[in-house]
Design an enzyme around this catalytic site. Structure first.
Site, PDB file in Angstrom:
ATOM      1  N   ARG A 210      -0.289  98.270 -39.689  1.00 20.58           N
ATOM      2  CA  ARG A 210       0.311  97.311 -40.757  1.00 20.58           C
ATOM      3  C   ARG A 210       1.546  97.957 -41.608  1.00 20.58           C
ATOM      4  O   ARG A 210       2.596  97.122 -41.659  1.00 20.58           O
ATOM      5  CB  ARG A 210      -0.833  96.792 -41.707  1.00 20.58           C
ATOM      6  N   PHE A 225       2.558 109.729 -29.169  1.00 18.55           N
ATOM      7  CA  PHE A 225       0.998 109.737 -28.600  1.00 18.55           C
ATOM      8  C   PHE A 225       0.706 108.237 -28.823  1.00 18.55           C
ATOM      9  O   PHE A 225       0.156 107.943 -29.679  1.00 18.55           O
ATOM     10  CB  PHE A 225       0.190 110.518 -29.821  1.00 18.55           C
ATOM     11  N   ASP A 247       3.513 109.050 -24.275  1.00 17.49           N
ATOM     12  CA  ASP A 247       2.036 109.388 -24.213  1.00 17.49           C
ATOM     13  C   ASP A 247       1.759 109.988 -22.872  1.00 17.49           C
ATOM     14  O   ASP A 247       2.388 109.791 -21.652  1.00 17.49           O
ATOM     15  CB  ASP A 247       1.144 108.345 -24.182  1.00 17.49           C
ATOM     16  N   SER A 248       1.254 111.072 -22.920  1.00 12.65           N
ATOM     17  CA  SER A 248       0.648 111.577 -21.640  1.00 12.65           C
ATOM     18  C   SER A 248       0.149 110.924 -20.445  1.00 12.65           C
ATOM     19  O   SER A 248      -0.040 111.332 -19.262  1.00 12.65           O
ATOM     20  CB  SER A 248       0.089 113.138 -21.775  1.00 12.65           C
ATOM     21  N   ASP A 294       0.877 110.761 -33.953  1.00 14.45           N
ATOM     22  CA  ASP A 294      -0.654 110.625 -34.151  1.00 14.45           C
ATOM     23  C   ASP A 294      -1.390 111.070 -32.953  1.00 14.45           C
ATOM     24  O   ASP A 294      -1.834 110.639 -32.074  1.00 14.45           O
ATOM     25  CB  ASP A 294      -1.037 108.849 -33.941  1.00 14.45           C
ATOM     26  N   CYS A 334      -6.457 113.842 -37.058  1.00 18.01           N
ATOM     27  CA  CYS A 334      -7.945 113.282 -36.703  1.00 18.01           C
ATOM     28  C   CYS A 334      -8.835 114.467 -36.407  1.00 18.01           C
ATOM     29  O   CYS A 334     -10.055 114.132 -36.228  1.00 18.01           O
ATOM     30  CB  CYS A 334      -7.899 112.327 -35.904  1.00 18.01           C
TER      31      CYS A 334
HETATM   32  N1  SAH Z   1      -1.689 106.093 -31.962  1.00 20.55           N
HETATM   33  C1  SAH Z   1      -2.721 105.502 -30.883  1.00 20.55           C
HETATM   34  C2  SAH Z   1      -3.767 106.430 -30.713  1.00 20.55           C
HETATM   35  C3  SAH Z   1      -3.450 107.843 -30.319  1.00 20.55           C
HETATM   36  S1  SAH Z   1      -4.581 108.613 -29.493  1.00 20.55           S
HETATM   37  C4  SAH Z   1      -2.952 104.047 -31.413  1.00 20.55           C
HETATM   38  O1  SAH Z   1      -2.760 103.636 -32.674  1.00 20.55           O
HETATM   39  O2  SAH Z   1      -3.515 103.324 -30.622  1.00 20.55           O
HETATM   40  C5  SAH Z   1      -3.679 110.155 -28.831  1.00 20.55           C
HETATM   41  C6  SAH Z   1      -3.143 109.869 -27.675  1.00 20.55           C
HETATM   42  O3  SAH Z   1      -2.523 111.162 -27.428  1.00 20.55           O
HETATM   43  C7  SAH Z   1      -3.871 109.790 -26.326  1.00 20.55           C
HETATM   44  O4  SAH Z   1      -3.375 108.425 -25.912  1.00 20.55           O
HETATM   45  C8  SAH Z   1      -3.628 110.869 -25.564  1.00 20.55           C
HETATM   46  O5  SAH Z   1      -3.424 110.089 -24.050  1.00 20.55           O
HETATM   47  C9  SAH Z   1      -2.513 111.349 -25.886  1.00 20.55           C
HETATM   48  N2  SAH Z   1      -2.144 112.559 -25.646  1.00 20.55           N
HETATM   49  C10 SAH Z   1      -2.889 113.707 -25.643  1.00 20.55           C
HETATM   50  N3  SAH Z   1      -2.214 114.977 -25.638  1.00 20.55           N
HETATM   51  C11 SAH Z   1      -0.838 114.515 -25.502  1.00 20.55           C
HETATM   52  C12 SAH Z   1       0.241 115.310 -25.267  1.00 20.55           C
HETATM   53  N4  SAH Z   1       0.305 116.662 -25.126  1.00 20.55           N
HETATM   54  N5  SAH Z   1       1.425 114.712 -24.828  1.00 20.55           N
HETATM   55  C13 SAH Z   1       1.349 113.140 -25.156  1.00 20.55           C
HETATM   56  N6  SAH Z   1       0.380 112.696 -25.283  1.00 20.55           N
HETATM   57  C14 SAH Z   1      -0.638 113.126 -25.580  1.00 20.55           C
END
Ligand code: SAH
Length: 390
Positions: A210, A225, A247-248, A294, A334
């Site tokens: 928000r 992420f 995102d990975s 995140d 987190c």
């Molecule tokens: N911000 C998102 C939640 C993120 S959760 C929301 O609000 O919905 C963390 C994410 O990081 C996951 O989708 C996971 O696939 C990704 N991730 C984990 N390690 C990573 C990396 N080294 N590089 C890119 N993405 C990564």
């Protein structure tokens, strides 16, 4: 009281329970009951006072978890606590948001149980043997109180291993579903309830999405992420000039792109990038006015805290170092083992090494529907800062 059927504590070890803390550590216990693992038994102080009821599992370092703190029938307390959890959410969510956490484990006084609502689908996650044994009762109670179409189980958390439990996934009530469309602040999201991370969405960031929507007008946004594009959709709906998602997980990136389209919002295909964020921020200029960081929990255990802090610092240092003057950075951790004070110190060091002047504009913890039991601070895990870079 049948002493052989009770957990009896050592002298002086009853204080935490009298303060309504839910956990009984093995070191606090003088004698264990002659009862089946996972069953609910009375808990007594060394002097013989009844402190409440707990389910227990002698294999675990957290040997017991309190289900109530009085002499009432434990199932009656459990049903009442589920009812209270539902009532709290009813007070805060209207038709514009139909994806939220209904039951937040210890935060709602119900250890071992998480229930998330995704429209008319409830997704349930059980982490302990004691709660596993209560599953039929829990399902019957939430079906009666919340009238879902389907209850789907996603009990796949690693803590089940210590409890001696295998993963358990699939429909528990109603027709099987693969995915469901939900609304968050009037925006549409497809949720994959079968293969997703967590139970489907990261509901704990709702207020931050928000905030991003409110900060978005005219800004170029980087959502690092990005998972299924929660922040991206909110940024574009708020009028962001552009939004890049990294995102990975290719499946998450594909769903992010789909969610942007579901809302009739426009973004180039090139704005959805399946890549490692560390490589992305190292290898690119970052001409963004608002960056969201995140990441997943870098420290999943206490022993990983030092390495996790190094990773958080690297990430924040690179992004702060490349941010244009006036940029905003919304940065999170987190990891429950990295508390707010430590995370703040890490961000402080990152700013220092990046040689940038940084001000904190705002702080966040997990969203409204993830209440923290005041007697149980261990449930706190998410913390974040909105930073302004001069
Ligand atoms: N911000 C998102 C939640 C993120 S959760 C929301 O609000 O919905 C963390 C994410 O990081 C996951 O989708 C996971 O696939 C990704 N991730 C984990 N390690 C990573 C990396 N080294 N590089 C890119 N993405 C990564």
């Amino acid at each position: 009281m049948d002493l052989r059927r009770s957990i009896i504590l050592h002298p002086g070890k009853d204080k935490a329970l009298r303060n309504r803390h839910h956990w009984i550590f093995s070191g606090a216990v003088r004698s264990l009951p002659e009862a089946e693992e996972g069953s609910i038994v009375p808990v007594l102080s060394a002097a013989g006072d009844l402190l409440g009821h707990a389910y227990f599992n002698r294999k675990c370092s957290i040997l017991g978890r309190m289900v109530n703190f009085d002499g009432r029938p434990p199932l009656e307390s459990l049903a009442e606590n589920i009812g209270r959890a539902l009532e709290l959410r009813r007070a805060f969510f209207d038709g514009r948001t139909n994806a939220f956490r209904l039951v937040n484990a210890e935060g709602d006084g119900i250890p071992g149980l998480i229930v998330d609502r995704y429209a008319d689908v409830l997704v349930l996650q059980i982490s302990t043997l004691g709660m596993e044994r209560l599953k039929p009762f829990v399902v019957e109670t939430i079906v009666r109180l919340a009238s879902p179409r389907t209850v789907h189980e996603r009990s796949n958390v690693s803590s089940r291993r210590e409890e001696g439990l295998p993963a358990s996934e699939g429909a528990l009530f109603g027709p099987a579903v693969e995915s469901v469309e939900v609304l968050e602040d009037g925006l549409r999201f497809e949720v994959d309830v079968v293969r997703s991370q967590k139970t489907g969405l990261y509901l704990d960031q709702r207020e931050m999405r928000r905030l991003v929507r409110a900060l978005a007008p005219g800004r170029r946004v980087l959502n690092a992420f990005s998972y299924t594009g929660g922040f991206t959709v909110h940024a574009l709906a708020g009028g962001a000039a552009s939004a890049v998602s990294v995102d990975s997980s290719p499946a998450a990136v594909a769903l992010a792109r789909k969610n942007v389209g579901l809302n009739g919002l426009a973004a180039d295909d090139s704005a959805f990038i399946a890549a490692d964020v560390f490589e992305y921020v190292r290898g690119n200029d970052l001409p963004f006015d608002l960056v969201i960081l995140d990441p997943p929990a870098f420290a999943k255990k206490k022993g990983e805290v030092v390495a996790a802090c190094r990773a958080y610092k690297d990430l924040n240092r690179i992004v702060l170092g490349k941010a244009p003057p006036g940029a905003l950075v919304l940065t999170f951790s987190c990891s429950a083992f990295v508390d707010e004070g430590l995370f703040r110190q890490v961000v402080f060091q990152a700013a220092g090494e990046a040689r940038r002047r940084v001000r904190i504009l705002h702080k966040h913890r997990q969203a409204f529907d993830h209440p923290l039991n005041i007697f149980h601070p261990e449930s706190e895990y998410l913390k974040g800062f909105l930073l302004h870079v001069d």
